[in-house]
Design a protein around this motif. Sequence first.
Motif, PDB file in Angstrom:
ATOM      1  N   LEU A 363       0.827  -1.207   0.000  1.00 47.87           N
ATOM      2  CA  LEU A 363       0.000   0.000   0.000  1.00 47.87           C
ATOM      3  C   LEU A 363       0.862   1.258   0.000  1.00 47.87           C
ATOM      4  N   GLN A 364       1.923   1.240   0.771  1.00 45.29           N
ATOM      5  CA  GLN A 364       2.818   2.406   0.801  1.00 45.29           C
ATOM      6  C   GLN A 364       3.408   2.662  -0.576  1.00 45.29           C
ATOM      7  N   HIS A 365       3.801   1.620  -1.263  1.00 44.26           N
ATOM      8  CA  HIS A 365       4.342   1.774  -2.620  1.00 44.26           C
ATOM      9  C   HIS A 365       3.247   2.260  -3.569  1.00 44.26           C
ATOM     10  N   LEU A 366       2.022   1.786  -3.364  1.00 40.99           N
ATOM     11  CA  LEU A 366       0.904   2.216  -4.213  1.00 40.99           C
ATOM     12  C   LEU A 366       0.644   3.703  -4.062  1.00 40.99           C
ATOM     13  N   GLN A 367       0.740   4.210  -2.849  1.00 43.75           N
ATOM     14  CA  GLN A 367       0.532   5.643  -2.617  1.00 43.75           C
ATOM     15  C   GLN A 367       1.625   6.477  -3.290  1.00 43.75           C
ATOM     16  N   PRO A 393      -2.291  -3.527 -16.533  1.00 42.98           N
ATOM     17  CA  PRO A 393      -2.728  -4.907 -16.793  1.00 42.98           C
ATOM     18  C   PRO A 393      -3.802  -5.353 -15.810  1.00 42.98           C
ATOM     19  N   GLU A 394      -4.559  -6.350 -16.232  1.00 45.16           N
ATOM     20  CA  GLU A 394      -5.614  -6.915 -15.387  1.00 45.16           C
ATOM     21  C   GLU A 394      -5.030  -7.435 -14.073  1.00 45.16           C
ATOM     22  N   GLY A 395      -5.723  -7.141 -12.981  1.00 41.40           N
ATOM     23  CA  GLY A 395      -5.305  -7.622 -11.672  1.00 41.40           C
ATOM     24  C   GLY A 395      -4.369  -6.700 -10.926  1.00 41.40           C
ATOM     25  N   GLU A 396      -3.863  -5.642 -11.579  1.00 44.00           N
ATOM     26  CA  GLU A 396      -2.932  -4.733 -10.905  1.00 44.00           C
ATOM     27  C   GLU A 396      -3.705  -3.756 -10.018  1.00 44.00           C
ATOM     28  N   MET A 397      -3.162  -3.488  -8.842  1.00 41.13           N
ATOM     29  CA  MET A 397      -3.749  -2.475  -7.964  1.00 41.13           C
ATOM     30  C   MET A 397      -3.514  -1.102  -8.582  1.00 41.13           C
ATOM     31  N   VAL A 398      -4.580  -0.344  -8.741  1.00 41.02           N
ATOM     32  CA  VAL A 398      -4.499   0.931  -9.445  1.00 41.02           C
ATOM     33  C   VAL A 398      -4.261   2.073  -8.472  1.00 41.02           C
ATOM     34  N   VAL A 399      -5.128   2.198  -7.493  1.00 44.33           N
ATOM     35  CA  VAL A 399      -5.035   3.322  -6.569  1.00 44.33           C
ATOM     36  C   VAL A 399      -5.815   2.983  -5.304  1.00 44.33           C
ATOM     37  N   CYS A 456     -12.703  -1.649 -13.438  1.00 42.37           N
ATOM     38  CA  CYS A 456     -12.068  -1.799 -12.135  1.00 42.37           C
ATOM     39  C   CYS A 456     -13.084  -2.328 -11.135  1.00 42.37           C
ATOM     40  N   TYR A 457     -12.590  -2.795 -10.023  1.00 40.14           N
ATOM     41  CA  TYR A 457     -13.464  -3.171  -8.915  1.00 40.14           C
ATOM     42  C   TYR A 457     -12.786  -2.771  -7.611  1.00 40.14           C
ATOM     43  N   ALA A 458     -13.572  -2.620  -6.568  1.00 44.09           N
ATOM     44  CA  ALA A 458     -13.047  -2.201  -5.272  1.00 44.09           C
ATOM     45  C   ALA A 458     -12.931  -3.411  -4.361  1.00 44.09           C
ATOM     46  N   ARG A 459     -11.850  -3.465  -3.610  1.00 45.42           N
ATOM     47  CA  ARG A 459     -11.644  -4.542  -2.658  1.00 45.42           C
ATOM     48  C   ARG A 459     -11.279  -3.949  -1.308  1.00 45.42           C
ATOM     49  N   ILE A 460     -12.010  -4.323  -0.275  1.00 43.79           N
ATOM     50  CA  ILE A 460     -11.698  -3.903   1.084  1.00 43.79           C
ATOM     51  C   ILE A 460     -10.692  -4.888   1.655  1.00 43.79           C
ATOM     52  N   MET A 461      -9.513  -4.403   2.017  1.00 44.46           N
ATOM     53  CA  MET A 461      -8.433  -5.272   2.466  1.00 44.46           C
ATOM     54  C   MET A 461      -8.001  -4.892   3.874  1.00 44.46           C
ATOM     55  N   ASP A 466      -7.232  -4.643  13.080  1.00 44.70           N
ATOM     56  CA  ASP A 466      -8.647  -4.330  12.799  1.00 44.70           C
ATOM     57  C   ASP A 466      -8.812  -3.101  11.915  1.00 44.70           C
ATOM     58  N   GLU A 467      -7.804  -2.807  11.100  1.00 44.35           N
ATOM     59  CA  GLU A 467      -7.869  -1.661  10.187  1.00 44.35           C
ATOM     60  C   GLU A 467      -7.997  -2.170   8.752  1.00 44.35           C
ATOM     61  N   SER A 468      -8.881  -1.532   7.992  1.00 48.11           N
ATOM     62  CA  SER A 468      -9.112  -1.932   6.601  1.00 48.11           C
ATOM     63  C   SER A 468      -8.883  -0.759   5.669  1.00 48.11           C
ATOM     64  N   ARG A 469      -8.482  -1.063   4.445  1.00 49.19           N
ATOM     65  CA  ARG A 469      -8.274  -0.051   3.413  1.00 49.19           C
ATOM     66  C   ARG A 469      -9.038  -0.453   2.154  1.00 49.19           C
ATOM     67  N   ILE A 470      -9.339   0.537   1.321  1.00 49.46           N
ATOM     68  CA  ILE A 470     -10.063   0.301   0.076  1.00 49.46           C
ATOM     69  C   ILE A 470      -9.090   0.462  -1.086  1.00 49.46           C
ATOM     70  N   VAL A 471      -9.020  -0.540  -1.938  1.00 46.09           N
ATOM     71  CA  VAL A 471      -8.111  -0.517  -3.077  1.00 46.09           C
ATOM     72  C   VAL A 471      -8.908  -0.780  -4.351  1.00 46.09           C
ATOM     73  N   LEU A 472      -8.641   0.013  -5.381  1.00 44.60           N
ATOM     74  CA  LEU A 472      -9.259  -0.183  -6.690  1.00 44.60           C
ATOM     75  C   LEU A 472      -8.303  -1.000  -7.550  1.00 44.60           C
ATOM     76  N   ILE A 473      -8.801  -2.072  -8.141  1.00 43.24           N
ATOM     77  CA  ILE A 473      -7.989  -3.028  -8.889  1.00 43.24           C
ATOM     78  C   ILE A 473      -8.533  -3.144 -10.307  1.00 43.24           C
ATOM     79  N   ALA A 474      -7.633  -3.260 -11.272  1.00 40.82           N
ATOM     80  CA  ALA A 474      -8.039  -3.374 -12.677  1.00 40.82           C
ATOM     81  C   ALA A 474      -8.738  -4.712 -12.911  1.00 40.82           C
ATOM     82  N   LYS A 475      -9.939  -4.633 -13.464  1.00 43.24           N
ATOM     83  CA  LYS A 475     -10.718  -5.845 -13.760  1.00 43.24           C
ATOM     84  C   LYS A 475     -10.361  -6.404 -15.128  1.00 43.24           C
ATOM     85  N   THR A 476      -9.924  -5.550 -16.022  1.00 38.03           N
ATOM     86  CA  THR A 476      -9.493  -5.941 -17.363  1.00 38.03           C
ATOM     87  C   THR A 476      -8.201  -5.186 -17.691  1.00 38.03           C
TER      88      THR A 476
END
Length: 514
Positions: A363-367, A393-399, A456-461, A466-476
């Motif tokens: 996540l730090q690298h994504l930011q 590419p498909e499956g990559e974390m976008v933001v 894209c789709y959103a994934r709560i990780m 007990d802390e969660s983050r929201i990440v948008l991931i490429a669906k295609t």
Amino acid sequence: MEKQALSEWERHTGSKTRNWKSSVRVKGSLIPLEQWMLQMAEYHERSLVPAKSVKRPSIKVRKQKLLTFLQEPYEPVSAKWTTERCAVCRWVEDWDFNKIIICIRCQIAVHQECYGARNVRDFTSWVCRACETPDIERECCLCPVKGGALKPTDVAPLWVHVTCAWFQPQVSFASDEKMEPALGILRIPSSSFVKICVVCKQIHGSCTQCSKCSTYYHAVCASRAGYRMELHCLEKNGKQMTKMVSYCAYHRAPDPDNVLIIETPKGTFSAKSLLQSKRHTGARLISTSRLKIEEPPLEDNEEADPFSAARCRVFKRTKKAKKEAVAHQIMGPQHHSMSAILKLNANRKMEKPCTFSTFRERLQHLQKTEKDKVCFGRSEIHGWGLFARRNIPEGEMVVEYRGEQVRRSVADLREARYRAAGKDCYLFKISEEVVVDATDAGNIARLINHSCMPNCYARIMSVGDDESRIVLIAKTNVLAGDELTYDYLFDPNEPDEFKVPCMCNAPNCRKFMN
């Protein structure tokens, strides 16, 4: 032989229908038929020579035979395993008691219950069983599909997909809690190892059969092709039993979004029905359309509300001319020339792919790198939107969708305050109690628009504690210049007066976001 009337048959045999065994007599001896049948059975029983029972091959022989068979050449099937859904049951939803966890090495996503990882608490550094020894490549012995949710068997060095094991009646797991090792691989009939899969067209591993006909396919091949696959939970003599059922493409129409159907005595359900249940939460934005605050009428001009993304508000669709996308749209109308787009990336250093030991590091690298991937621009859907700066590419974390995490009650108060001030609000629900408010403290991800056919789709990780983050991931696979979108997943059971029109113009557009 001609079909004769009953009376003619009786005259021919001299018997009645109910006592024909005693009334019919054998020609020659004239003994009753029943007595003659008993005599013949006794004669054959005396004359029968006991045959030697066929000795079953030893475990060592059967193992060697299976390993030899698996050495036969075949074409491995390279599959794209997405983190959008569980690799076992293919459900998108997860719950607090059954989270979707993602391997930090191979990026395979599984439910805790589906993979036997109930006791996992640190989701940030979890690795699947196959990735615990990354120097050894693991493959399923029952199908040619590479990767996936693999588990060891009791026959070293064989591994198996959880799905493949589920759909083999002879195979079971020694531990329901850990879902390993898989037992009974050597009990699978050898005939199932020579069937041709109708999906991958190969003879490798063991095929399962359609419940309605003699069509054969690998379980994982069928699951990824969208075949209908069901789990029947039965109760017999006070014991709970599980039966796996599947159907070929002829008996049930395949659907890429198909998930494992659960059939219980209480009814049949799937994850799709759970998406509409308020008792289960998913990654969805909060609709702000319930507040009845009067808003100024929309004017018929191009500058109306230019700085907002697709808003969660009730508005009337106007007949104004459709606005074209002009931001970094390489293959369409352009606001910037190709040279201008290249200049945007000229001074940016593109970092090489990194390996991460924890999800928090990822996540730090994504930011740090999010500005290399995305930018904002005028959207054809509505207002401003989020665009890809480079090929993703498909499956990559976008933001990451960042903002201030607050309680649901606080979010409701802020929502009312934002609306009263005529301010756009960006609220993203993580759970029933936690909401991310990106209105004042958010990043560029808040500009992403809704689409009924998203890329894209959103994934709560979970990141631990007990802390969660929201990440948008490429669906295609997303090309540079394409607008990034995802499905807001609003509650579809909203009353008509709270319906929010959808303006994505996708071929499968639902007309409303909720």
